[in-house]
Each structure stands twice: as C-alpha cells, then as structure tokens.
Scaffold this active site. Structure first.
Site, mmCIF file in Angstrom:
data_model
loop_
_atom_site.group_PDB
_atom_site.id
_atom_site.type_symbol
_atom_site.label_atom_id
_atom_site.label_comp_id
_atom_site.label_asym_id
_atom_site.label_seq_id
_atom_site.Cartn_x
_atom_site.Cartn_y
_atom_site.Cartn_z
ATOM 1 N N ARG A 212 -18.387 23.809 -36.018
ATOM 2 C CA ARG A 212 -19.015 24.554 -36.756
ATOM 3 C C ARG A 212 -18.368 25.879 -37.085
ATOM 4 N NH1 ARG A 212 -23.703 23.722 -33.049
ATOM 5 N NH2 ARG A 212 -24.237 21.662 -33.473
ATOM 6 N N PHE A 229 -26.911 15.597 -43.180
ATOM 7 C CA PHE A 229 -27.218 15.367 -41.796
ATOM 8 C C PHE A 229 -27.209 16.676 -40.968
ATOM 9 C CE2 PHE A 229 -25.195 11.428 -43.417
ATOM 10 C CZ PHE A 229 -26.298 10.494 -42.867
ATOM 11 N N ASP A 251 -31.539 16.753 -44.437
ATOM 12 C CA ASP A 251 -31.795 15.964 -43.220
ATOM 13 C C ASP A 251 -33.337 15.288 -43.513
ATOM 14 O OD1 ASP A 251 -30.635 16.293 -40.089
ATOM 15 O OD2 ASP A 251 -32.789 15.263 -40.260
ATOM 16 N N ASP A 297 -22.088 14.704 -41.300
ATOM 17 C CA ASP A 297 -21.982 14.429 -39.865
ATOM 18 C C ASP A 297 -23.269 13.433 -39.606
ATOM 19 O OD1 ASP A 297 -21.880 14.635 -36.970
ATOM 20 O OD2 ASP A 297 -22.817 16.713 -37.013
ATOM 21 N N CYS A 337 -19.754 9.936 -34.600
ATOM 22 C CA CYS A 337 -19.763 10.052 -33.165
ATOM 23 C C CYS A 337 -20.073 8.586 -32.553
ATOM 24 C CB CYS A 337 -21.149 11.049 -32.820
ATOM 25 S SG CYS A 337 -22.906 10.680 -33.594
HETATM 26 N N1 SAH Z 1 -24.587 18.183 -38.045
HETATM 27 C C1 SAH Z 1 -25.462 18.254 -37.138
HETATM 28 C C2 SAH Z 1 -25.892 17.255 -35.979
HETATM 29 C C3 SAH Z 1 -26.160 15.687 -36.848
HETATM 30 S S1 SAH Z 1 -27.222 14.736 -35.980
HETATM 31 C C4 SAH Z 1 -25.332 19.676 -36.059
HETATM 32 O O1 SAH Z 1 -24.314 20.000 -36.281
HETATM 33 O O2 SAH Z 1 -25.872 19.944 -35.399
HETATM 34 C C5 SAH Z 1 -27.671 13.735 -37.104
HETATM 35 C C6 SAH Z 1 -28.896 14.191 -37.954
HETATM 36 O O3 SAH Z 1 -28.877 13.108 -38.985
HETATM 37 C C7 SAH Z 1 -30.216 14.373 -37.342
HETATM 38 O O4 SAH Z 1 -30.692 15.589 -37.432
HETATM 39 C C8 SAH Z 1 -30.956 13.266 -38.043
HETATM 40 O O5 SAH Z 1 -32.406 13.710 -38.165
HETATM 41 C C9 SAH Z 1 -30.341 12.847 -39.238
HETATM 42 N N2 SAH Z 1 -30.450 11.640 -39.836
HETATM 43 C C10 SAH Z 1 -30.433 10.555 -39.187
HETATM 44 N N3 SAH Z 1 -30.647 9.667 -40.308
HETATM 45 C C11 SAH Z 1 -30.778 10.110 -41.225
HETATM 46 C C12 SAH Z 1 -30.818 9.838 -42.816
HETATM 47 N N4 SAH Z 1 -30.454 8.257 -43.268
HETATM 48 N N5 SAH Z 1 -30.830 10.658 -43.768
HETATM 49 C C13 SAH Z 1 -30.833 11.839 -43.552
HETATM 50 N N6 SAH Z 1 -30.971 12.332 -42.332
HETATM 51 C C14 SAH Z 1 -30.762 11.519 -41.098
#
Ligand code: SAH
Length: 393
Positions: A212, A229, A251, A297, A337
C-alpha cells in the site's frame, strides 16, 4: 529424552522433510493409528532403520498427517519449547516495530510453528490456528502470549476455511482483556482504525502494508484511482495521500466501507475518497469510467485445487476489464492471494488479459506479502500473495 509415540514414514518419503519441508502426507506414512487424537505430538522415524526425522503434530484423518516442529527428536514440545519459538519469531520483527505498531509476529510454517499465526495490532494480539496440534495447545498459547507480550487484549480469529480440513470449528472471540479496538499506523504514517473482532481474517490485512505504501510511488498528483476489493481502504488511503484527485473504493461489505470512511477521516482525505458498495465483478462489467490507476485485490478465488479453472477465468475477467478501464499509460496493481495460482500462472493470465483488452502490459515490479510474512524457501506452499505492478499502454 522424549517418549512420544512413533510413526513410520515410507522409504524415501522422508527426503522432502530432510530437505526442509515440514509436512508428511497421509499416504506417505505407514502407521496411521486411529487411537491417537488429532494434534498428538509424535516422533517420525524412517521405516528402514528407525532413524528419527523429528517430532511434530499428528493428525489421523487429515491429508497433512504430520507437521514437523523440531528436527531434534530428543527435544520436548513443551511450554519452554513453544515460548522459545514464539520469542524467536517475534524477535525477527523488532526492526519493523521501530516504524510501525502492527506486524505479524508468527507466520505459521515459515516461522517453523506450523498452523499458528499471531498478529500484533498495537497493544492487541490476534491469533489464528489451522492445525489440530496448536488447537490442542490453544490455552497454553494464550498464556504464553500474555506472558511474553503483555497485551491489553487477545482475540481468537479462528475463521479460516483450512480449519475444516483438520476437523476444527470456526470460532471468533475475545479470550483475554477487553475492548479489542485500537489504531495502528504503517511506516509512512498512514493511520487505520482497527476493531479486531469486526475485521476480516485476523482483524486487519497486514500482508499488504508495504505494498500500500509502495503504491504512492505510482500515483501522480491529480490521478483518478479505482481501488477494487478495498476492504478497510488501505490502497485507497495511500492513493489519496499521494495526491490523487479522486479515489473510488469498492467492496461488497458495508461494514468494510464504514471502516474506509472512518480511516479517510483519520488521514484527513475524506474529500478525495468515494465508497461504492457493489460486487466488483458487476462493477467492472457495468461502469465505463476511465481511471489512471486501478488496484485489483480480490479474495482468494481458488481456495482449493478443484477451483483452479474457475478462478483462472475470474482473474482473467477482472484483469481484462480493468485494463480496458485504464487510461493510456495507466497503472494496474494486480494481486492474487490464491495458493493454487502461482506467480507464473498469474503472469500468464495478465498476458492473456492484455491481449484481450488490446493493450500492452509491462511488469514494473513483482512483489509479495510484507517481510513479516516470509516464504519458507524449502516449502513453496508457504507463498500465497502475488502482487504485480503493471504499466498498461
Ligand atoms: N485490498 C484490501 C484487502 C482486500 S481483501 C486491503 O488492502 O486491505 C478482499 C475484500 O474483497 C474483502 O474486503 C471482501 O469484503 C471483498 N469482496 C469479496 N468478494 C467481493 C466481491 N465479489 N465484490 C466486492 N467485494 C468483494
């Protein structure tokens, strides 16, 4: 001397363990005694001549039937042993803690503590157990964490799907102290409000902390940024702090987006960040805006081997659509991941996505999880997070 039950490993199957790997699979063991409860400490020996390979946790009905803890079979796996290992693991993070107040203190297999994760979030600790062995020692682990680190609270975040493979229930609860709510900051001073019980996974995604901050070097002042995400908004905040004119943080979780708003306030970038509650797959299909920088992500899309083909498709769609949304000379930060999609596989998906989007993608940087989430060189399974920073022309 120790007196643990002995389990024999088939001829030559011990070689992987001697080479630094920590697991033996059930088909590699000659004895699978049903009467030994999951998590029992056993001594693994070579079938031919009984030479010890080491001591570790046994599971009679998990594919991973043995997890090595020590190669010295005379060493007892007791309180003193675990205290020493946890202290050693934490000490490797001392330098990081000079600059930030949140790090992963124990990263499972990579810290030779198979199935134990411990995160420090300011004065709070959270832990996650994915092996029956550590589950059997959960109370001892909690006591040791109190003794060694003197935290204000300890939260059990046993929410990993991997627990099901070991026959363990999913549990999230406060096990010591009270009020697991705090504020953390990274080395660059980005601030995050954290509620360890409400947050996903171990309470906060520490693995992307350094990525980040790195994002700031790729965001021009005035840039339009899309953070897909976003979760707590880590990438979005850093983009805004780098001077982005607008950041859209998407999200599907309303509670995560609540945390983005809170964090935007904490970092004084509320003006720049807009949150959108949506499914990112729909979002990239429907929205036609242009962005200069996009962060992608997603959560682990291939949780097991049987998901690989479908996950590959999903990564391909996300990467293709986001490349289409990028302005000329845009930046795409593409992450995965999923254990089961390795770095080369992700690279080939990205190449295919560029072809489909009729764009040219160059890899500016290949990154992974932060240095508090090391990869055990002799055990490729310990790598999971892949991060490509791409120039998209
Ligand atoms: N980029 C973030 C971590 C992402 S974790 C960071 O730096 O902290 C993945 C995220 O995707 C979670 O917050 C989860 O709520 C979201 N998520 C999972 N499936 C999703 C979807 N289909 N559409 C939108 N968000 C989603």
């Amino acid at each position: 001397m120790t007196n643990y039950p002995q389990i024999r490993i088939r001829h030559k199957e011990e070689l992987r363990l001697l080479g630094g790997h920590l697991w033996a699979f059930s088909n590699e063991l000659l004895d699978l005694p049903r009467d030994l409860p999951p998590g029992t400490v056993v001594k693994l020996v070579r079938d031919r001549d009984g030479t010890p390979v080491g001591n570790g946790f046994y599971h009679p009905n998990s594919l991973i039937a043995f997890r090595l803890l020590t190669r010295n079979s005379d060493e007892a796996v007791d309180e003193a042993f675990l205290e020493k290992k946890i202290r050693e693991s934490a000490a490797k993070r001392d330098l990081l803690l000079k600059w930030r107040n949140a790090v992963r203190l124990v990263h499972g297999e990579s810290d030779l503590l198979p199935g134990l994760i411990v995160d420090k979030l300011d004065s709070i600790l959270s832990f996650q157990i994915t092996s029956a062995g550590f589950e059997a020692k959960k109370e001892l682990v909690t006591e040791l964490l109190q003794k060694i680190f003197k935290p204000t609270a300890i939260v059990e975040k046993n929410n990993s799907h991997l627990r099901k493979l070991e026959g363990l229930p999913l549990v999230e609860q406060l096990v010591f102290g009270s009020d697991p709510v705090t504020e953390i900051h990274d080395a660059a001073g980005t601030r995050y409000a954290v509620n360890v019980l409400a947050g996903q996974k171990t309470g906060f995604y520490l693995d992307q902390m350094e990525n980040r901050a790195r994002l700031r070097d790729f965001v021009h002042p005035g840039a339009r940024v899309l953070d897909l995400f976003t979760n707590d908004g880590g990438f979005a905040l850093n983009a805004a702090l780098a001077g982005a004119a607008s950041v859209t943080a998407v999200d599907e979780s309303a509670s995560a987006l609540g945390r983005v708003d809170r964090n935007a306030e904490l970092n004084d970038v509320k003006e720049a960040i807009t949150t959108v509650e949506a499914n990112c797959f729909d979002y990239v299909r429907e929205v036609v805006d242009r962005f200069d920088v996009i962060i992608l992500d997603p959560p682990a899309l291939a949780k097991s081997k049987k998901d690989i083909a479908q996950a590959r498709k999903a990564y391909l769609t996300l990467n293709t659509q986001t490349m289409r949304m990028l302005s000329p000379n845009g930046i795409l930060v593409s992450c995965s991941c999923s254990h089961h999609i390795d770095s080369d596989e992700l690279m080939s998906i990205i190449g295919e996505a560029a072809r489909r989007a009729r764009r040219t993608a160059t890899v500016l940087e290949r990154r992974g999880a932060g240095i508090d989430h090391p990869i055990l060189a002799s055990m490729p399974e310990t790598e999971y997070l892949k991060v490509f920073i791409l120039g998209v022309h």
